[in-house]
Scaffold this motif. Structure first.
Motif, short mmCIF file in Angstrom:
data_model
loop_
_atom_site.label_atom_id
_atom_site.label_comp_id
_atom_site.label_asym_id
_atom_site.label_seq_id
_atom_site.Cartn_x
_atom_site.Cartn_y
_atom_site.Cartn_z
N ARG A 140 -35.99 -4.35 12.26
CA ARG A 140 -34.93 -4.62 11.70
C ARG A 140 -34.21 -5.91 12.22
NH1 ARG A 140 -30.50 -1.31 9.23
NH2 ARG A 140 -31.48 0.48 9.74
N LYS A 165 -24.57 -3.43 8.67
CA LYS A 165 -23.14 -4.13 8.09
C LYS A 165 -23.09 -5.62 8.34
CE LYS A 165 -18.23 -3.69 7.89
NZ LYS A 165 -17.68 -4.88 8.08
N ALA A 168 -26.01 -7.45 6.39
CA ALA A 168 -25.33 -7.51 4.95
C ALA A 168 -24.39 -9.03 4.86
CB ALA A 168 -24.90 -6.42 4.56
N GLU A 169 -23.72 -9.04 5.96
CA GLU A 169 -22.64 -10.15 5.84
C GLU A 169 -23.34 -11.49 6.37
OE1 GLU A 169 -19.57 -8.52 8.32
OE2 GLU A 169 -18.88 -7.11 6.97
N SER A 171 -26.86 -12.22 7.67
CA SER A 171 -28.17 -12.69 7.49
C SER A 171 -28.72 -13.61 6.55
CB SER A 171 -28.89 -11.44 7.42
OG SER A 171 -30.33 -11.73 7.72
N ASP A 174 -32.50 -13.25 2.50
CA ASP A 174 -32.11 -12.60 1.65
C ASP A 174 -33.07 -11.33 1.04
OD1 ASP A 174 -30.32 -14.42 0.96
OD2 ASP A 174 -31.40 -15.88 -0.24
N SER A 176 -34.19 -9.18 3.21
CA SER A 176 -33.80 -8.06 3.95
C SER A 176 -32.25 -7.69 4.30
CB SER A 176 -34.52 -7.98 5.32
OG SER A 176 -33.83 -9.02 6.01
N LYS A 177 -31.53 -8.78 3.90
CA LYS A 177 -29.98 -8.45 4.24
C LYS A 177 -29.45 -7.16 3.53
CE LYS A 177 -26.94 -11.54 2.62
NZ LYS A 177 -26.52 -12.59 2.59
N ASP A 178 -29.73 -7.00 2.12
CA ASP A 178 -29.03 -6.01 1.40
C ASP A 178 -29.68 -4.59 1.74
OD1 ASP A 178 -27.48 -7.73 0.29
OD2 ASP A 178 -29.06 -8.03 -1.58
N VAL A 179 -30.64 -4.85 2.55
CA VAL A 179 -31.37 -3.30 3.00
C VAL A 179 -30.97 -3.21 4.59
CG1 VAL A 179 -33.02 -2.85 1.34
CG2 VAL A 179 -33.63 -4.33 3.16
N GLY A 180 -30.01 -3.71 5.19
CA GLY A 180 -29.57 -3.47 6.58
C GLY A 180 -30.55 -4.40 7.30
#
Length: 270
Positions: A140, A165, A168-169, A171, A174, A176-180
């Motif tokens: 991660r 969180k 997502a805010e 990182s 693009d 991996s940011k939406d999957v933590g």
């Protein structure tokens, strides 16, 4: 030229080990077209095909090669009748083509005398398997522009903030940011530079204490999970790719050695 030669030679080697069409001698306007000539043309066609194994097994390859040879003989006769073969630029092209043909056959003969062995394939497979390792990790991460920003994020997470969180805010990755911030299962060997060093030094559930730099920026890195290696291909699934790779290496080395022996000199301008 080297890439073309290697590709054609490897195609011939691939074809020789497969069920290729049964070419037969035939004549065009009395000119003999031999089985060997057809096989050579087929290997050239195979080398330019993105899926050589598919072309080798194509039942229409015999008819396709036959038509190509007929066209070449007919148009060659036409060119000679028109005196095109006497043009200086044509003779220069023929000389270049002759050298390319000789180079092709030299490489093919080299491969016949120096085939890739099962032992070499097994050794290459073991080398790659050892490099992959017996463990895979699920990482991660959060990618940001500066070390200072990464340090602040590490401090926040250590105080209880949600890694997912913040990823997502903040990182910049693009993918991996939406999957933590999760990066899918991989061998630690897939990562490079400081990232590889950091990941290898972390246990399951641990986060790097300091930002980890890469060409993309600075990472907050955590090894989320680990498992025994599962993704590395089985030997039989990798075998033919390794054979092709090792053949290519042998040919490149062979050509390189011949070039090193050459006496190359610039010609002074007149």
């Amino acid at each position: 030229m080297m890439k073309t030669t290697i590709a054609a030679a490897l195609a011939l080697a691939l074809a020789s080990g497969a069920a290729m069409a049964e070419f037969k001698d035939f004549t065009v306007n009395g000119q003999l077209v031999t089985k060997a000539q057809q096989e050579a043309l087929a290997s050239e066609a195979i080398s330019s095909n993105p899926n050589p194994h598919e072309m080798i097994s194509n039942p229409q390859i015999e008819d396709q090669v036959r038509q190509m040879m007929i066209e070449q003989v007919v148009m060659g006769e036409y060119a000679r009748k028109q005196g095109i073969d006497k043009l200086p630029e044509v003779q220069a092209d023929v000389a270049r083509a002759t050298n390319m043909v000789l180079e092709n056959h030299a490489v093919r003969e080299f491969l016949k005398k120096n085939p890739v062995t099962e032992k070499e394939i097994e050794a290459q497979y073991k080398q790659e398997a050892d490099r992959w390792g017996d463990k895979e990790v699920r990482v991660r991460h959060i990618l940001v522009k500066s070390a200072d920003e990464a340090k602040k994020i590490i401090a926040e997470i250590n105080k209880g903030a949600s890694f997912a969180k913040i990823a997502a805010e903040k990182s910049l990755d693009d993918g991996s940011k939406d999957v933590g911030g999760i990066l899918d299962w991989q061998s630690p060997s897939v990562y490079t530079g400081q990232l590889a060093e950091a990941i290898r030094g972390l246990k399951k559930g641990e986060m790097a204490k300091e930002p980890v730099q890469s060409p993309a920026g600075f990472h907050v890195v955590k090894v989320e999970d680990e498992r025994p290696a599962q993704l590395f291909p089985k030997f039989e699934d990798r075998k033919e790719e390794l054979r092709h790779l090792l053949m290519q290496r042998k040919v490149q080395q062979f050509i390189h050695e011949q070039i090193l022996r050459a006496d190359v000199k610039d010609v002074a301008a007149k």
